[in-house]
Scaffold this motif. Structure first.
Motif, short mmCIF file in Angstrom:
data_model
loop_
_atom_site.label_atom_id
_atom_site.label_comp_id
_atom_site.label_asym_id
_atom_site.label_seq_id
_atom_site.Cartn_x
_atom_site.Cartn_y
_atom_site.Cartn_z
N ALA A 57 0.84 -1.21 0.00
CA ALA A 57 0.00 0.00 0.00
C ALA A 57 0.87 1.26 0.00
CB ALA A 57 -0.94 -0.01 1.20
N ARG A 58 1.96 1.26 0.76
CA ARG A 58 2.86 2.43 0.77
C ARG A 58 3.50 2.63 -0.60
NH1 ARG A 58 3.92 0.33 5.95
NH2 ARG A 58 5.72 -0.87 5.26
N GLU A 59 3.95 1.54 -1.20
CA GLU A 59 4.59 1.65 -2.52
C GLU A 59 3.59 2.11 -3.58
OE1 GLU A 59 7.79 1.47 -3.36
OE2 GLU A 59 8.38 1.08 -1.29
N GLU A 60 2.38 1.60 -3.52
CA GLU A 60 1.37 2.03 -4.49
C GLU A 60 1.00 3.49 -4.29
OE1 GLU A 60 -1.64 -1.00 -3.99
OE2 GLU A 60 -0.77 -2.22 -5.59
N ALA A 61 1.01 3.96 -3.05
CA ALA A 61 0.76 5.38 -2.79
C ALA A 61 1.87 6.24 -3.40
CB ALA A 61 0.64 5.63 -1.29
N LEU A 62 3.12 5.77 -3.28
CA LEU A 62 4.22 6.50 -3.91
C LEU A 62 4.06 6.52 -5.43
CD1 LEU A 62 7.25 5.29 -1.76
CD2 LEU A 62 6.42 7.63 -1.96
N LEU A 63 3.66 5.40 -6.00
CA LEU A 63 3.44 5.37 -7.45
C LEU A 63 2.37 6.40 -7.86
CD1 LEU A 63 3.51 1.54 -8.17
CD2 LEU A 63 5.13 3.24 -9.01
N ARG A 64 1.29 6.47 -7.08
CA ARG A 64 0.23 7.44 -7.39
C ARG A 64 0.76 8.87 -7.29
NH1 ARG A 64 -2.67 3.67 -4.49
NH2 ARG A 64 -2.57 4.90 -2.60
N GLU A 65 1.60 9.13 -6.30
CA GLU A 65 2.16 10.49 -6.17
C GLU A 65 3.06 10.84 -7.34
OE1 GLU A 65 3.28 12.26 -2.57
OE2 GLU A 65 2.26 10.75 -1.33
N TYR A 66 3.90 9.90 -7.74
CA TYR A 66 4.76 10.15 -8.90
C TYR A 66 3.91 10.37 -10.15
CZ TYR A 66 9.33 9.40 -6.80
OH TYR A 66 10.49 9.55 -6.05
N ASP A 67 2.90 9.54 -10.33
CA ASP A 67 2.03 9.68 -11.50
C ASP A 67 1.31 11.03 -11.51
OD1 ASP A 67 2.78 7.20 -12.44
OD2 ASP A 67 1.00 6.17 -11.67
N ALA A 68 0.88 11.47 -10.34
CA ALA A 68 0.18 12.75 -10.26
C ALA A 68 1.11 13.91 -10.62
CB ALA A 68 -0.39 12.95 -8.86
N VAL A 69 2.35 13.85 -10.14
CA VAL A 69 3.32 14.90 -10.46
C VAL A 69 3.64 14.86 -11.95
CG1 VAL A 69 5.69 15.71 -10.11
CG2 VAL A 69 4.29 15.05 -8.14
N LEU A 70 3.85 13.68 -12.49
CA LEU A 70 4.18 13.56 -13.91
C LEU A 70 3.03 14.03 -14.80
CD1 LEU A 70 6.06 10.16 -13.83
CD2 LEU A 70 7.03 12.39 -14.45
N LEU A 71 1.81 13.89 -14.33
CA LEU A 71 0.65 14.34 -15.08
C LEU A 71 0.64 15.86 -15.19
CD1 LEU A 71 -2.04 13.44 -16.42
CD2 LEU A 71 -3.11 13.79 -14.19
#
Length: 168
Positions: A57-71
């Protein structure tokens, strides 16, 4: 009830319907044991399973944060994509511990739940904070985990704590 049990074959008895104390107690134990075996509670969950799920869950949250910034800030792609790929590898390793070098997952870019900061400096600062928080949580979980999972969580903690250097 005792004569009925004797005649039905549940309790061994004498032909005249009398039962010895030993036969009665032995037969009763058989009956009680049969009842308790069916009502045994399921075994408790493996603590490592809970720790592993929390780490995913922590790693997936980090992935979502990276994706949001990249968007919002695609200009940071060259800098963030390698770090994002490492987090995808972390998820794969946590889900399949037998393959630590599993290929990174390719997730579709999600719509961010909370818009990331519009400036690169603010976005990077947010990622640094998220990385440190995840690293601290992985390190704390490693102290509670079995030897096999503890090594993986400690490795993830070290990785997360190295990312702020690359983001800074």
């Amino acid at each position: 009830p005792a004569p009925e049990l004797i005649r039905s074959g549940w309790l061994p008895g004498m032909a005249d319907g009398t039962v010895s104390r030993r036969a009665l107690l032995g037969g009763g134990l058989v009956l009680l044991t049969g009842c308790t075996l069916e009502s045994d509670p399921p075994p408790p969950p493996d603590p490592d399973d809970l720790l592993r799920a929390a780490a995913v869950a922590r790693e997936e949250a980090l992935l979502r944060e990276y994706d949001a910034v990249l968007l919002v800030l695609p200009s940071l792609a060259a800098r963030l994509t390698p770090l994002r790929a490492q987090h995808a590898e972390h998820v794969a390793a946590l889900r399949d511990p037998g393959t630590p070098s599993a290929a990174p997952s390719s997730s579709a870019t999600p719509v961010p739940q909370v818009p990331p900061p519009a400036t690169a400096a603010a976005a990077l600062a947010g990622l640094v904070t998220a990385e440190r928080s995840a690293g601290d949580a992985h390190a704390a979980a490693a102290l509670e985990a079995s030897r096999g999972l503890a090594g993986l969580l400690a490795s993830l903690a070290a990785s997360e704590h190295s990312h702020p250097v690359e983001l800074g």
